[in-house]
Write a protein that holds these residues in place. Structure first.
Motif, PDB file in Angstrom:
ATOM      1  N   ASN A  52     -38.986  58.777 163.721  1.00 43.32           N
ATOM      2  CA  ASN A  52     -39.867  59.895 164.046  1.00 43.32           C
ATOM      3  C   ASN A  52     -40.937  59.451 165.029  1.00 43.32           C
ATOM      4  O   ASN A  52     -41.155  58.261 165.257  1.00 43.32           O
ATOM      5  N   ASP A  53     -41.581  60.436 165.645  1.00 47.69           N
ATOM      6  CA  ASP A  53     -42.633  60.154 166.620  1.00 47.69           C
ATOM      7  C   ASP A  53     -43.992  60.648 166.133  1.00 47.69           C
ATOM      8  O   ASP A  53     -44.956  60.650 166.878  1.00 47.69           O
ATOM      9  N   LYS A  54     -44.040  61.102 164.885  1.00 49.00           N
ATOM     10  CA  LYS A  54     -45.310  61.484 164.283  1.00 49.00           C
ATOM     11  C   LYS A  54     -45.196  61.296 162.777  1.00 49.00           C
ATOM     12  O   LYS A  54     -44.107  61.283 162.212  1.00 49.00           O
ATOM     13  N   GLU A  55     -46.325  61.155 162.131  1.00 48.58           N
ATOM     14  CA  GLU A  55     -46.309  60.860 160.707  1.00 48.58           C
ATOM     15  C   GLU A  55     -45.889  62.075 159.883  1.00 48.58           C
ATOM     16  O   GLU A  55     -46.124  63.217 160.258  1.00 48.58           O
ATOM     17  N   SER A  56     -45.258  61.803 158.772  1.00 51.89           N
ATOM     18  CA  SER A  56     -44.863  62.841 157.829  1.00 51.89           C
ATOM     19  C   SER A  56     -45.127  62.306 156.423  1.00 51.89           C
ATOM     20  O   SER A  56     -45.625  61.184 156.244  1.00 51.89           O
ATOM     21  N   TRP A 268     -27.197  69.377 153.489  1.00 55.53           N
ATOM     22  CA  TRP A 268     -28.404  69.006 154.238  1.00 55.53           C
ATOM     23  C   TRP A 268     -28.235  67.740 155.070  1.00 55.53           C
ATOM     24  O   TRP A 268     -29.119  67.401 155.855  1.00 55.53           O
ATOM     25  N   SER A 269     -27.142  67.012 154.894  1.00 51.72           N
ATOM     26  CA  SER A 269     -26.898  65.838 155.739  1.00 51.72           C
ATOM     27  C   SER A 269     -26.525  66.307 157.140  1.00 51.72           C
ATOM     28  O   SER A 269     -25.729  67.235 157.295  1.00 51.72           O
ATOM     29  N   GLY A 274     -24.800  61.915 159.393  1.00 49.20           N
ATOM     30  CA  GLY A 274     -24.991  61.609 157.979  1.00 49.20           C
ATOM     31  C   GLY A 274     -26.440  61.426 157.580  1.00 49.20           C
ATOM     32  O   GLY A 274     -26.749  61.298 156.398  1.00 49.20           O
ATOM     33  N   TYR A 275     -27.373  61.407 158.550  1.00 45.59           N
ATOM     34  CA  TYR A 275     -28.789  61.266 158.207  1.00 45.59           C
ATOM     35  C   TYR A 275     -29.254  62.491 157.419  1.00 45.59           C
ATOM     36  O   TYR A 275     -28.956  63.629 157.783  1.00 45.59           O
ATOM     37  N   THR A 276     -29.978  62.255 156.337  1.00 42.44           N
ATOM     38  CA  THR A 276     -30.283  63.336 155.402  1.00 42.44           C
ATOM     39  C   THR A 276     -31.771  63.525 155.138  1.00 42.44           C
ATOM     40  O   THR A 276     -32.259  64.653 155.088  1.00 42.44           O
ATOM     41  N   ILE A 277     -32.509  62.431 154.971  1.00 42.94           N
ATOM     42  CA  ILE A 277     -33.842  62.555 154.370  1.00 42.94           C
ATOM     43  C   ILE A 277     -34.816  63.346 155.245  1.00 42.94           C
ATOM     44  O   ILE A 277     -35.544  64.209 154.752  1.00 42.94           O
ATOM     45  N   LYS A 278     -34.811  63.093 156.552  1.00 40.51           N
ATOM     46  CA  LYS A 278     -35.727  63.850 157.415  1.00 40.51           C
ATOM     47  C   LYS A 278     -35.239  65.285 157.592  1.00 40.51           C
ATOM     48  O   LYS A 278     -36.034  66.218 157.701  1.00 40.51           O
ATOM     49  N   ILE A 281     -36.610  67.461 154.842  1.00 42.22           N
ATOM     50  CA  ILE A 281     -37.994  67.930 154.993  1.00 42.22           C
ATOM     51  C   ILE A 281     -38.031  69.213 155.819  1.00 42.22           C
ATOM     52  O   ILE A 281     -38.755  70.162 155.490  1.00 42.22           O
ATOM     53  N   LYS A 282     -37.239  69.258 156.890  1.00 41.34           N
ATOM     54  CA  LYS A 282     -37.193  70.460 157.730  1.00 41.34           C
ATOM     55  C   LYS A 282     -36.741  71.667 156.915  1.00 41.34           C
ATOM     56  O   LYS A 282     -37.295  72.764 157.031  1.00 41.34           O
TER      57      LYS A 282
END
Length: 378
Positions: A52-56, A268-269, A274-278, A281-282
């Motif tokens: 990411n390019d900003k904190e979450s 949600w993946s 296969g990336y899921t976690i971020k 959040i969306k």
């Protein structure tokens, strides 16, 4: 029977992130919430990677971050600065503990360790070994079997070793994002390496394929890769494994105003990676917004132009007969890697997307598109 406003079935990544969203928003302070999980979530059973390019909210739990990445295949090698992004990693035990402690402190939450035997969607009742509970809305991360039919399905499956070496063997500010120099064996196979220090790293062997392989084969390939890179004299301090379905199946069509599937069970993946976690959040932001505005949850549709890109991309990977790595290599050889990460983040413009498509074998994508149009399956 005890009644709740919301019941969350499963305290994995999606269930805990949804819980955290409720805890962090005063709007939900008067909501009575139950979260049910059969396991004691206190072990490091997986690693969450993202950029990411900003904190979450995820940054509260980050174990390690990197500024550089590398991409490899059998004839190409590129090291690049990730700026404005950073690649970040969370250990699952820290994730479970951090949000779990928030839940324990929240007066409107109840955490129950119990087996879920049945979810009665019609009557909004969850039946467990510890009794039955009713709710206005049930959020479930329990996977229900579906027939994929016209939707392509690949399995992303992997085994990873955390190793510790006697000598300095890694650049601890650089990840190996994908290394396709390993034998593809008529599939899509690559190594993924996250160095924690100069002598400790997670080394993961990953496949995109229809079938799961024997555990011994994963570990044999990890050993071979380490030997090829002159990494010897190491000890294995931890192991992890997993399987993520890569599909564009519209799980959201099964949701109602009172029953909503979340996480991998809800599709949600990110289908192409296969990336899921971020991604979770969306989607949770959309759910929270709908609840606060009293919008029907059944109207939520996680479908945009990137969904169509992912659908065609999966078609191409499946049809590639083991040459799918070439698609990734064409992208990384012919584009700024940052644009690729931006695209995978679904933040590119149509013009940027077109410029990316023109750098791969566009004929295969057009062929897939025409096939889907002719079959009325897009």
């Amino acid at each position: 029977m005890e009644k709740f406003d919301y019941i969350i079935c499963g305290a994995g990544a999606s269930g805990l992130l949804l819980s955290n969203a409720f805890i962090s928003d005063k709007f939900f302070n008067d909501k009575k919430i139950l979260i049910i999980e059969r396991e004691n979530k206190n072990v490091n059973d997986k690693t969450f990677g993202f950029w990411n390019d900003k904190e979450s909210v995820l940054d509260e739990m980050v174990f390690k971050e990197w500024e550089f990445a590398e991409y490899k295949d059998s004839s190409y090698y590129n090291i690049f600065l990730l700026n404005p992004y950073k690649y970040k990693m969370i250990k699952s035990n820290q994730f479970y503990s951090h949000i779990g402690n928030k839940i324990l402190k929240a007066s409107n939450f109840k955490y129950l360790n119990s087996n879920i035997n049945e979810i009665d969607e019609k009557n909004n009742i969850v039946k467990t070994d510890s009794g039955e509970f009713s709710s206005s809305i049930i959020f479930s991360s329990i996977y229900n079997e579906v027939t994929f039919k016209k939707y392509p399905l690949l399995k992303q499956h992997f085994i990873g070793w955390t190793i510790e070496t006697k000598s300095e063997s890694f650049d601890d500010n650089k990840i190996t994002f994908m290394d396709f120099s390993v034998d593809q064996k008529d599939e899509i196979r690559f190594m993924y390496v996250l160095p924690f220090s100069k002598n400790k790293a997670l080394v993961e062997y990953t496949l995109f394929s229809k079938d799961i392989i024997n555990d011994n084969e994963y570990e044999k390939e990890i050993k071979s890769y380490l030997k090829k890179n002159n990494i010897t004299g190491y000890s294995v301090t931890d192991k992890e494994n997993g399987m993520i379905p890569m599909t564009c199946y519209p799980f959201f069509e099964n949701n109602t105003d009172t029953y909503f599937q979340i996480g991998t069970a809800g599709g949600w993946s990110k289908p192409s990676t296969g990336y899921t976690i971020k991604n979770s959040i969306k989607k949770i932001d959309i759910i929270v917004d709908s609840l606060k505005q009293n919008k029907p949850l059944s109207k939520i549709r996680f479908k945009n132009r990137f969904w169509y890109y992912d659908l065609l991309f999966l078609d191409v990977l499946i049809a590639s007969k083991g040459k799918g790595s070439q698609v990734f290599s064409d992208l990384f050889k012919n584009n700024d890697p940052i644009k690729i990460f931006k695209f995978l983040d679904e933040k590119t413009s149509v013009i940027e997307e077109l410029s990316l498509f023109l750098t791969v074998d566009i004929k295969t994508f057009i062929k897939s598109l025409l096939k889907r149009i002719s079959n009325f399956s897009i």
